[in-house]
Scaffold this motif. Structure first.
Motif, short mmCIF file in Angstrom:
data_model
loop_
_atom_site.label_atom_id
_atom_site.label_comp_id
_atom_site.label_asym_id
_atom_site.label_seq_id
_atom_site.Cartn_x
_atom_site.Cartn_y
_atom_site.Cartn_z
N ARG A 192 0.84 -1.18 0.00
CA ARG A 192 0.00 0.00 0.00
C ARG A 192 0.88 1.24 0.00
NH1 ARG A 192 -5.10 -0.03 3.95
NH2 ARG A 192 -5.21 -2.04 2.87
N GLU A 193 0.51 2.24 -0.79
CA GLU A 193 1.31 3.45 -0.87
C GLU A 193 0.43 4.70 -0.74
OE1 GLU A 193 3.15 4.13 -4.68
OE2 GLU A 193 1.32 3.66 -5.80
N GLY A 194 1.03 5.76 -0.23
CA GLY A 194 0.33 7.03 -0.14
C GLY A 194 0.30 7.72 -1.48
N VAL A 195 -0.87 8.19 -1.86
CA VAL A 195 -1.04 8.89 -3.13
C VAL A 195 -1.07 10.40 -2.91
CG1 VAL A 195 -2.58 9.25 -5.08
CG2 VAL A 195 -2.30 6.95 -4.12
N SER A 196 -1.94 10.84 -2.01
CA SER A 196 -2.06 12.27 -1.72
C SER A 196 -2.71 12.44 -0.36
CB SER A 196 -2.90 12.97 -2.79
OG SER A 196 -2.99 14.35 -2.52
N CYS A 197 -2.21 13.38 0.41
CA CYS A 197 -2.73 13.64 1.75
C CYS A 197 -2.83 15.14 1.98
CB CYS A 197 -1.83 13.00 2.80
SG CYS A 197 -1.80 11.19 2.72
N ILE A 198 -3.68 15.51 2.93
CA ILE A 198 -3.87 16.91 3.26
C ILE A 198 -3.98 17.08 4.77
CG2 ILE A 198 -6.39 16.78 3.01
CD1 ILE A 198 -6.24 19.64 1.77
N ARG A 199 -3.44 18.19 5.25
CA ARG A 199 -3.49 18.50 6.67
C ARG A 199 -4.52 19.59 6.88
NH1 ARG A 199 2.21 19.95 9.09
NH2 ARG A 199 1.94 21.83 7.80
N SER A 200 -5.45 19.36 7.79
CA SER A 200 -6.58 20.28 7.92
C SER A 200 -6.18 21.65 8.46
CB SER A 200 -7.64 19.68 8.85
OG SER A 200 -7.17 19.60 10.18
N ASP A 242 5.26 11.31 -6.18
CA ASP A 242 5.87 11.77 -7.43
C ASP A 242 5.13 11.23 -8.65
OD1 ASP A 242 9.32 11.69 -6.24
OD2 ASP A 242 7.76 13.23 -6.08
N SER A 243 4.63 10.02 -8.54
CA SER A 243 4.00 9.37 -9.68
C SER A 243 2.68 10.02 -10.09
CB SER A 243 3.77 7.89 -9.36
OG SER A 243 2.95 7.75 -8.21
N CYS A 251 -9.28 5.62 1.47
CA CYS A 251 -9.23 6.88 2.21
C CYS A 251 -8.88 6.54 3.66
CB CYS A 251 -10.60 7.54 2.12
SG CYS A 251 -10.77 9.07 3.04
N ALA A 252 -8.05 7.36 4.26
CA ALA A 252 -7.67 7.13 5.66
C ALA A 252 -7.45 8.46 6.36
CB ALA A 252 -6.42 6.27 5.74
N THR A 253 -7.61 8.44 7.68
CA THR A 253 -7.43 9.67 8.44
C THR A 253 -6.79 9.39 9.79
OG1 THR A 253 -8.56 11.72 9.14
CG2 THR A 253 -9.67 9.65 9.66
N THR A 254 -6.25 10.42 10.38
CA THR A 254 -5.71 10.35 11.73
C THR A 254 -5.89 11.69 12.41
OG1 THR A 254 -3.78 9.84 13.09
CG2 THR A 254 -3.38 10.99 11.01
N PHE A 255 -6.03 11.66 13.72
CA PHE A 255 -6.10 12.88 14.52
C PHE A 255 -4.84 13.07 15.34
CE2 PHE A 255 -10.29 12.90 13.12
CZ PHE A 255 -10.84 11.66 13.33
N SER A 256 -3.90 12.17 15.17
CA SER A 256 -2.67 12.18 15.95
C SER A 256 -1.63 13.09 15.33
CB SER A 256 -2.13 10.76 16.04
OG SER A 256 -0.85 10.76 16.64
N THR A 257 -0.82 13.68 16.19
CA THR A 257 0.31 14.48 15.74
C THR A 257 1.62 13.84 16.16
OG1 THR A 257 0.20 15.82 17.75
CG2 THR A 257 -1.02 16.62 15.84
N ARG A 258 1.58 12.54 16.44
CA ARG A 258 2.79 11.89 16.91
C ARG A 258 3.85 11.78 15.82
NH1 ARG A 258 -1.10 8.05 16.14
NH2 ARG A 258 -0.59 6.07 15.14
N TYR A 259 3.46 11.88 14.58
CA TYR A 259 4.41 11.83 13.47
C TYR A 259 4.40 13.17 12.73
CZ TYR A 259 3.90 6.74 13.99
OH TYR A 259 3.87 5.46 14.46
N TYR A 260 5.50 13.46 12.07
CA TYR A 260 5.50 14.59 11.15
C TYR A 260 4.51 14.29 10.04
CZ TYR A 260 9.71 16.45 13.35
OH TYR A 260 10.60 16.96 14.25
N PHE A 261 3.92 15.35 9.48
CA PHE A 261 2.95 15.17 8.42
C PHE A 261 3.58 14.45 7.24
CE2 PHE A 261 -0.53 15.65 5.72
CZ PHE A 261 -0.15 16.23 4.52
N GLY A 262 2.86 13.48 6.74
CA GLY A 262 3.31 12.75 5.58
C GLY A 262 2.21 11.83 5.13
N CYS A 263 2.49 11.06 4.11
CA CYS A 263 1.47 10.23 3.50
C CYS A 263 1.84 8.75 3.59
CB CYS A 263 1.23 10.67 2.06
SG CYS A 263 -0.48 10.48 1.47
N GLU A 264 2.63 8.39 4.56
CA GLU A 264 2.97 6.99 4.78
C GLU A 264 1.78 6.30 5.48
OE1 GLU A 264 4.73 9.57 5.70
OE2 GLU A 264 6.78 9.39 4.97
#
Length: 126
Positions: free
Chosen positions: A45-53, A62-63, A96-109
């Motif tokens: 599974r790979e991250g395609v695109s993510c957004i921070r609210s 990149d693809s 589609c996936a979401t998180t409310f945690s800030t334990r990681y730097y923002f990214g799409c992993e």
């Protein structure tokens, strides 16, 4: 209970377009990260695109840069993925996936996201 429901997948010819929708419910937090991921048969599974609210910061793999656009409609609690110039290699199950945690730097992993939808199939073929 957080719920994410994807829709909009289907069969499209190379060069075509699709718009995926992710309807989110069950949470009221104004701070979240949400995104689109995909998994093709035999691949991880790979991250395609993510957004921070908080500020609308986006990430694109990149693809898909220049071809896909992530957007959100806060009034509808819906996130979209506009996919243009589709290629056969874009064929995958899109989540589609979401998180409310800030334990990681923002990214799409994928490991950074806690709540997942069931997925919608996108097939690009002539």
């Amino acid at each position: 209970q957080v719920q994410l429901v994807e829709s909009g997948g289907g069969l499209v010819q190379p060069g075509g377009s699709l718009r995926l929708s992710c309807a989110a419910s069950g949470f009221t937090s104004a701070y979240y990260r949400i995104g689109w991921f995909r998994q093709a048969p035999g691949k991880e599974r790979e991250g395609v695109s993510c957004i921070r609210s908080s500020d609308g910061t986006t990430y694109y793999a990149d693809s898909v840069k220049g071809r896909f656009t992530i957007s959100r409609d806060n009034a509808k609690n819906t996130v979209y993925l506009q996919m243009n110039s589709l290629k056969p290699e874009d064929t995958a199950l899109y989540y589609c996936a979401t998180t409310f945690s800030t334990r990681y730097y923002f990214g799409c992993e994928p490991y950074k996201y806690d709540y997942w939808g069931q997925g919608t199939q996108v097939t690009v073929s002539s």
